[in-house]
Design an enzyme around this catalytic site. Structure first.
Site, PDB file in Angstrom:
ATOM      1  N   THR B 469       0.725  -1.226  -0.093  1.00 43.41           N
ATOM      2  CA  THR B 469       0.049  -0.015  -0.041  1.00 43.41           C
ATOM      3  C   THR B 469       0.767   1.325   0.034  1.00 43.41           C
ATOM      4  O   THR B 469       0.468   2.166  -0.465  1.00 43.41           O
ATOM      5  CB  THR B 469      -0.829  -0.125   1.247  1.00 43.41           C
ATOM      6  OG1 THR B 469      -0.165  -0.434   2.298  1.00 43.41           O
ATOM      7  CG2 THR B 469      -2.097  -0.915   1.260  1.00 43.41           C
ATOM      8  N   ALA B 511      -3.340   4.339   6.946  1.00 45.65           N
ATOM      9  CA  ALA B 511      -2.656   5.450   6.440  1.00 45.65           C
ATOM     10  C   ALA B 511      -3.024   6.596   7.326  1.00 45.65           C
ATOM     11  O   ALA B 511      -2.126   7.509   7.784  1.00 45.65           O
ATOM     12  CB  ALA B 511      -2.848   5.956   5.103  1.00 45.65           C
ATOM     13  N   LEU B 630      -1.954  11.725   0.606  1.00 45.29           N
ATOM     14  CA  LEU B 630      -0.549  11.721   1.176  1.00 45.29           C
ATOM     15  C   LEU B 630       0.355  11.906  -0.004  1.00 45.29           C
ATOM     16  O   LEU B 630       1.386  12.405   0.138  1.00 45.29           O
ATOM     17  CB  LEU B 630      -0.341  10.444   2.103  1.00 45.29           C
ATOM     18  CG  LEU B 630      -0.949  10.876   3.366  1.00 45.29           C
ATOM     19  CD1 LEU B 630      -1.106   9.493   4.211  1.00 45.29           C
ATOM     20  CD2 LEU B 630      -0.214  11.612   4.660  1.00 45.29           C
ATOM     21  N   THR B 634       1.653   6.829  -5.103  1.00 53.69           N
ATOM     22  CA  THR B 634       1.502   5.477  -4.650  1.00 53.69           C
ATOM     23  C   THR B 634      -0.287   5.696  -4.361  1.00 53.69           C
ATOM     24  O   THR B 634      -0.730   4.416  -4.509  1.00 53.69           O
ATOM     25  CB  THR B 634       2.251   5.427  -3.353  1.00 53.69           C
ATOM     26  OG1 THR B 634       1.629   6.270  -2.507  1.00 53.69           O
ATOM     27  CG2 THR B 634       3.359   5.173  -3.351  1.00 53.69           C
ATOM     28  N   GLN B 638      -2.784   2.891  -5.977  1.00 56.79           N
ATOM     29  CA  GLN B 638      -4.021   2.051  -5.251  1.00 56.79           C
ATOM     30  C   GLN B 638      -5.142   2.130  -6.185  1.00 56.79           C
ATOM     31  O   GLN B 638      -5.911   1.086  -6.097  1.00 56.79           O
ATOM     32  CB  GLN B 638      -4.022   2.907  -3.793  1.00 56.79           C
ATOM     33  CG  GLN B 638      -3.030   2.493  -2.855  1.00 56.79           C
ATOM     34  CD  GLN B 638      -3.289   1.386  -2.047  1.00 56.79           C
ATOM     35  OE1 GLN B 638      -3.884   0.081  -2.546  1.00 56.79           O
ATOM     36  NE2 GLN B 638      -3.396   1.768  -0.813  1.00 56.79           N
ATOM     37  N   GLY B 704      -7.331   2.389   0.150  1.00 60.19           N
ATOM     38  CA  GLY B 704      -6.919   0.786  -0.369  1.00 60.19           C
ATOM     39  C   GLY B 704      -8.213   0.266  -0.953  1.00 60.19           C
ATOM     40  O   GLY B 704      -8.265  -0.344  -1.986  1.00 60.19           O
ATOM     41  N   GLU B 705      -9.368   0.695  -0.459  1.00 64.48           N
ATOM     42  CA  GLU B 705     -10.543  -0.144  -0.610  1.00 64.48           C
ATOM     43  C   GLU B 705     -11.401   0.720  -1.787  1.00 64.48           C
ATOM     44  O   GLU B 705     -12.089   0.322  -2.538  1.00 64.48           O
ATOM     45  CB  GLU B 705     -11.481  -0.263   0.739  1.00 64.48           C
ATOM     46  CG  GLU B 705     -10.688  -0.534   1.864  1.00 64.48           C
ATOM     47  CD  GLU B 705     -10.095  -1.876   1.984  1.00 64.48           C
ATOM     48  OE1 GLU B 705     -10.535  -2.910   1.288  1.00 64.48           O
ATOM     49  OE2 GLU B 705      -9.068  -1.713   2.773  1.00 64.48           O
TER      50      GLU B 705
END
Lengths: 169, 739, 338
Positions: B469, B511, B630, B634, B638, B704-705
């Site tokens: 992640t 996070a 953030l 990345t 995700q 993430g989801e």
């Protein structure tokens, strides 16, 4: 009931080891291996080169991709004894004296991975792809990289990284 | 001062990952390591009648064969097998007794000098079973499913509101549909493995594939009956998990049992086939009914779900609640039933409950739009709600409207011809579909430690995991920004049970949690530095309070007057301090006045060969509102990954069980299809600005989801738009499109 | 994987000698299918005879204008061989439709002919399967059979042959060269693979003590009008639900020769002389192609989950023939089916 417990006197002998020579990342490595040891397990367990990954052990995911005589193959479906005398390049052999290979740098630049587990296989596969010279377009890269599964789903970034490296080579 | 938060920063662990230096659980090689191989059940239900391990034991190099009859002692109480994410019930215990609960259940463990010998010998273990009749088909068990009860079950559906029955009766348009999602397996590419190092003092160091080292550590101690200091669990790198590593998995227990039995270090790596015995996303049948007025109001929602669980635990998540949450609607009812099958217990898999529940809802919404002859986006705008409809609270932030606007603009949605089958590209029918997505912005208590040394280097640590992640990187970013250090001067330690407390990494909560945790700890470091700075002669910050100073470029600086600054190194040196160490716990106070959610608007283009039914997802635009981002690099990855998962969910993924044998037949990744590179075309990710001053001090919501939620629905809706065919059971394979 | 002996054969005669000496031995070349099956304990050879050092790696022109392909030529070398690309693009296309780049680098021509089925039950030793364990029963007939055969099935087995390359070789009327204790022989491609009947354990008519030495292509390559159209559950790296090798020779507006072979529908690459005859001397048209597809599938029989394959195969045949007739073969990287 069950006959279990500590081992009794062995009657089924383990396979005999066969001496072989692999030239791994330019270094000659003498090994004595049983015939059933895959090239993948030879790298990971006998040479401690764990950069080459085991994702399925059945030729379905591409994580174990290495270069043998410069061609990308699946080390999980290769018997090490059959590669006696071969030149093998793994992910550990790409960076030269601390400087990353352009493909490795491109993978970082484009965030072409998340968990990183399929990554060595992706990069070795891309090395093979570039050497083959068959892929020009993004479409061709996608097709010829389809043997490397990325469960994190980094495919668009992988294609971008390969395109960047192709532009440099 | 350099800002790191919000930038496109390359992963700090990138180099380790592209050079092969990153070591995963099964890659710690030490002298004297023994190797274990699982013998897995070939029946779905029954008892072990007899195990004959003599042939296996006769193989040269075999050290032992462990079964339920000769294994080391294990705890007897259910509570010992509990873990942070265990559902209600009696957890599975590997090699505990003769009971068989599911196919691929471990029934014996062969330990040998070499992995090949262990695997060879495992095939020689003869197991005789007393087989019992099994049921593995959800459709057969559907009528025997039992209802979840609010108050009794923790994820029971929300309370109903209004008078749905009357509202349905009065509705001008009603849509009712049944939507099916099959069992799906996480299939991270790394095989589940544990390397247990048997230390000279008998303590165990366990390298495990897990999303929560401290969860596994506690579990192993409880199961093995050891003191906490006797087991340390490490997980510096995790090759994907997607929920499958939330609970302690059986390979960790088995490897630890073997290590204790043999007083030797042992590695156990499962095969891909055996990983199909770990856990999965439960299959589910969902029924949704929507009632609407012609004038543009949604008047009633009913959402019923039947989901799969095992015979021994009641796994469930709240599939139904999303329906009542998202849109303005006065009347809603829910029901959730569980069907017991002779399979292992399901577990969370990427966006559990939302990936599936919102799939059903958003397909139903599309069908309602068709019935109302309304553009699907227009429908959602008309039903837009600024309040959480289930709890009738405002959101701390909700920028879904902006997601709709930016996403539709980037996609070109306004050029859509509403008529199904209206757009062609040669042999292909072109379809455009859209869906909304929603997930919770969760945060959990966490601790972080910072060690700042006078040479301007900081080490930040927390027991959390990075499952791909980007946790390593965002921890470094936040620490660097908060401490005013260059990113390269920050090192990150995680994935070690001896580090400061962290919950499992899941639910997109790490996070936000760890970032605010680091901010808290950095605040303590700053206070300590200020204390030192004030003690310097003629200190420029003599009168400053902690709130008034910030750390930047190696200096402690007054926010009011940047010329008032003290060198950190000098302040430390002056007092003879060479390191400052602070560890702080952070909790997230929530007065309950606001709902915290992330949102998305997903637009998909498909091209479907009209005759052959071959489907290509040629374009996806995903517009995301998830608070402060953030790391845009990345974060984008995700979301791309979530979209790829959505493509797989829509078109490919399905665990195939032969119900005659109660056995998964595509327990591999050749016939369990996940998307390959050729399946993925253009994916455009948009992050809409979303300031949230309420959710937490840094305004972070987690990512993430949300990327997967809504994607399968957008694709299914696009397929309908392309073909005029509504397929309600996933995956949408080409045979389902044959006319 | 069981314990096995490993030996290297020095030449073809040595290979034949070694296999004759041990009935439980088997040859290994690329290993991409054999090692996979050995890891599942489906293949349990006592001895592997490594033939990768035999001199069977060349592609040579034959006197009658065809090509002789050594059994150890890798799938990728073959697909990208200039003579194959120029004269037999159907074969190149079919090879590139199969597996992945890595597997094609490993897999040999001879080994590809001997690929075993992807039937779930064949692969899982916990379930009955007549092909793996004769007499144990066929689990697929009443089980999961979406991938399974619709033509040439028997009560003993409904498995499909998984190769793409072989579908093209069947269409091209290739011949298989084999060597054995009794000397060398050639086998017509249509006689090489078997139907399951009541001996599904035997995939081919190659004798256990024979080795494939070469595959020979006749001169006729259909380089102008051909296609390989593969339909599968994802856009790459999956076995065929249905695949079609179509090759036509046109004279003006008349089909003077037609070849049609299907993969994913039977225990062998399926050809049907009657269907091909229905194309000859006809003008290319939707109606003609429909008729040929009707004939081709006249005896098709489904088993539940695979009922869609009959219709799919029909449409795929017609589309492939359209592509072949138009001289617009299916690209293996552009996934749009034109």
């Amino acid at each position: 009931m069950a006959q279990t417990g500590t081992a009794t006197k062995p009657i089924t002998p383990a396979p005999e080891n066969i001496p072989i020579l692999l030239i791994v990342n330019g270094v000659e490595r003498q090994l004595r291996l049983a015939p059933w040891t895959s090239l993948l397990d030879a790298l990971r367990n006998h040479l401690d080169l764990t950069g080459t990954k085991k994702g399925c052990d059945h030729g379905q995911c591409g994580a174990c991709t290495v270069l043998v005589e410069g061609r990308r193959i699946l080390s999980c479906l290769s018997l090490a004894v059959m590669k006696d005398g071969a030149h093998v390049t793994t992910i550990e052999g790409l960076a030269q004296g601390g400087a990353l290979h352009p493909l490795q740098q491109a993978f970082i630049d484009h965030d072409a991975f998340q968990c990183g587990y399929c990554t060595p296989g992706q990069i070795c596969s891309a090395m093979g792809l570039i050497a083959e010279g068959r892929a020009k377009s993004a479409e061709e890269i996608r097709e010829l990289m389809s043997g490397n599964i990325c469960r994190c789903g980094a495919y668009p970034n992988i294609v971008a990284a390969i395109q960047q490296a192709m532009g440099q080579s | 001062m350099t800002n790191y938060i919000g930038t496109a920063t390359s992963r700090i662990d990138g180099r380790a990952k592209v050079t092969g230096e990153a070591k995963y659980a099964g890659e710690f090689n030490i002298t004297g390591l023994a190797h274990a191989s699982v013998v897995a059940s070939t029946i779905a239900k029954g008892r072990i009648a007899r195990i004959d391990a003599s042939a296996a034991l006769s193989v040269e190099g075999v050290l032992d064969v462990l079964t339920h009859l000769n294994r080391p002692p294990m705890a007897s109480a259910d509570s010992a097998y509990d873990d942070d994410t265990a559902p209600e019930g009696s957890p599975f215990r590997p090699l505990y007794n003769d009971r068989i609960w599911f196919n691929f259940q471990p029934v014996a463990l062969v330990v040998a000098e070499k992995p090949e010998i262990a695997r060879f010998a495992a095939a020689l273990v003869r197991v005789e079973y007393e087989e019992q009749a099994h049921v593995t088909d959800l459709h057969r068990q559907r009528d025997k499913a039992f209802a979840l009860e609010p108050g009794k079950n923790h994820s029971a559906p929300p309370k109903p509101r209004g008078t749905a029955e009357q509202a349905f009766a009065a509705a001008a348009v009603r849509h009712r549909g049944e939507y099916y999602v099959p069992i799906e397996h996480h299939n991270p590419i790394e095989l589940f493995a544990s390397t247990v190092i048997f230390e000279s003092d008998g303590k165990l160091t366990v390298y495990d594939k897990t999303q929560g080292v401290q969860n596994v550590q506690r579990y192993l101690c409880n199961v093995l009956g050891t003191e906490p200091e006797e087991v340390r669990v490490m997980s510096p790198f995790v090759g994907g998990a997607f929920g499958s590593g939330l609970r302690p998995q059986f390979q960790a227990v088995l490897a630890a049992l073997a290590a204790r039995a043999l007083k030797r270090s042992v590695r156990l790596a499962l095969t891909r086939q055996q990983m199909y015995g770990l856990s999965y996303r439960p299959a589910m049948i969902q029924q949704i009914e929507l009632g609407a007025s012609a004038g543009g109001t949604l008047d009633a929602i009913a959402h019923d779900a039947i989901t799969v669980t095992s015979q021994y635990e009641d796994f469930h998540r709240q599939e139904t609640g999303w329906s009542g949450l998202l849109y303005r609607c006065a009347n809603a009812t829910y029901a959730h039933r569980l069907a017991r099958l002779d399979l292992e217990t399901p577990c969370d898999m990427r966006a559990p409950s939302a990936a599936t529940g919102v799939y059903a809802l958003e397909c139903a919404m599309d069908e309602l739009a068709v019935a109302l002859k309304l553009d699907p986006l227009e429908l959602r705008l008309r039903y837009y709600s600024d309040r959480d409809q289930n709890t009738d609270r405002p959101y701390s932030s909700k920028s879904l409207r902006e997601c709709y606007r930016q996403g539709s603009q980037a996609f070109g949605w306004d050029k859509r011809n509403p008529e199904p089958r209206s757009t062609r590209d040669g042999t292909e029918l072109v379809g455009w579909g859209m869906a909304s997505g929603v997930w919770e912005a969760l945060q959990v208590p966490i601790a972080a430690r910072i060690v700042l040394t006078a040479n301007g280097h900081a080490e930040v640590s927390c027991a959390t995991s990075d499952i791909g992640t980007g946790t390593y990187t965002i921890m470094a970013q936040v620490a660097a920004e908060m401490l005013g250090l260059p990113l390269d001067n920050v090192t990150v330690k995680l994935g070690d049970s001896t580090l400061p407390q962290s919950p499992v990494e899941g639910g997109s909560w790490i996070a936000a949690s760890v970032s605010n945790g680091i901010a808290t700890t950095a605040g303590a470091v700053r206070e300590e530095l200020l204390r030192l700075a004030k003690q310097m002669p003629n200190s420029a910050l003599a009168d400053a309070t902690a709130d008034e100073v910030t750390l930047a470029d190696g200096m402690l600086v007054s926010k009011r007057d940047a010329t008032c600054a003290v060198s950190i190194a000098e302040a430390m040196r002056h007092r003879g301090v060479d390191r400052i160490e602070q560890e702080k716990s952070t909790t997230f106070d929530d007065d309950g006045s606001h709902a915290h959610n992330t949102h998305s608007a997903v637009f998909a283009e498909v091209k479907v060969d009209e005759e052959l039914g071959v489907i290509r997802v040629t374009r996806v635009v995903s517009a995301i509102a998830a608070g402060r981002i953030l790391n845009t690099k990345t974060a984008r990855s995700q979301i791309i990954g979530g979209v790829v998962w959505g493509i797989g969910m829509a078109l490919h993924e399905e665990t195939l069980i032969d119900h005659n044998f109660g056995r998964i037949m595509n327990a591999n990744i050749a016939e369990y299809h996940v998307p390959v590179n050729a399946d993925v075309y253009d994916i455009d990710v948009i992050f809409v600005d979303e300031l949230d001053a309420i959710v937490n001090p840094l305004g972070i919501k987690g990512l993430g989801e949300i990327g997967i939620v809504g994607v399968a629905a957008a694709i299914a809706n696009a397929i309908y738009h392309a073909t005029g065919m509504r397929v309600r059971d996933l995956p949408i394979t080409l045979d389902k499109l044959q006319r | 994987m069981i314990n096995f002996q490993y030996v290297r054969a020095t030449d073809v005669a040595d290979a034949v000698h070694r296999i004759a000496a041990d009935p439980a031995a088997t040859f290994i070349a690329g290993g991409s299918n054999l090692i996979d099956l050995m890891k599942y304990d489906v293949e349990r050879p006592s001895r592997l005879i490594d033939i990768t050092r035999l001199p069977l790696k060349s592609v040579e022109e034959t006197a009658d204008g065809g090509l002789r392909i050594g059994a150890l030529v890798s799938n990728s070398d073959l697909a990208y061989h200039p003579l194959i690309a120029a004269r037999y693009p159907l074969l190149a296309s079919a090879i590139l439709a199969g597996a992945s780049a890595q597997l094609r680098n490993m897999a040999s021509t001879g080994g590809n002919l001997l690929q075993r089925t992807r039937c779930y039950y064949f692969y899982d030793t916990a379930t009955p399967c007549n092909k793996r364990e004769p007499g144990s029963g066929c689990s697929a007939i009443s089980g999961l059979n979406r991938m399974h055969a619709i033509l040439g099935t028997s009560e003993a087995c409904i498995a499909t042959h998984p190769s793409d390359m072989c579908v093209a070789l069947a269409a091209l009327d290739a011949r298989v060269h084999a060597a054995g204790p009794a000397g060398a022989r050639t086998i017509a491609f249509s006689d090489f693979h078997r139907l399951p009947e009541n001996t599904p354990e035997r995939d081919t008519n190659l004798q256990p003590n024979e080795i494939v030495t070469a595959v020979e292509l006749p001169a006729r390559g259909f380089a102008a009008n051909y296609t390989y159209l593969k339909i599968r559950d994802r856009l790459s790296y999956a076995f065929a639900l249905v695949s079609v090798a179509a090759a036509l020779e046109l004279q003006g507006d008349t089909i003077i020769e037609a070849r049609l072979a299907l993969g994913g529908v039977a225990h062998k690459p399926w050809r049907d002389p009657t269907a091909e005859a229905a194309l000859r001397e006809q003008a290319p048209s939707q109606a003609t192609f429909n008729r040929a597809a009707d004939v081709f599938l006249r005896d098709a029989k489904a088993f539940g989950h695979n009922a869609f394959k009959i219709n799919l195969a029909h449409r795929a045949i017609v589309r492939a023939l359209i592509q072949a007739a138009a001289g617009t073969p299916q690209s293996q990287s552009d996934k749009k089916i034109r």
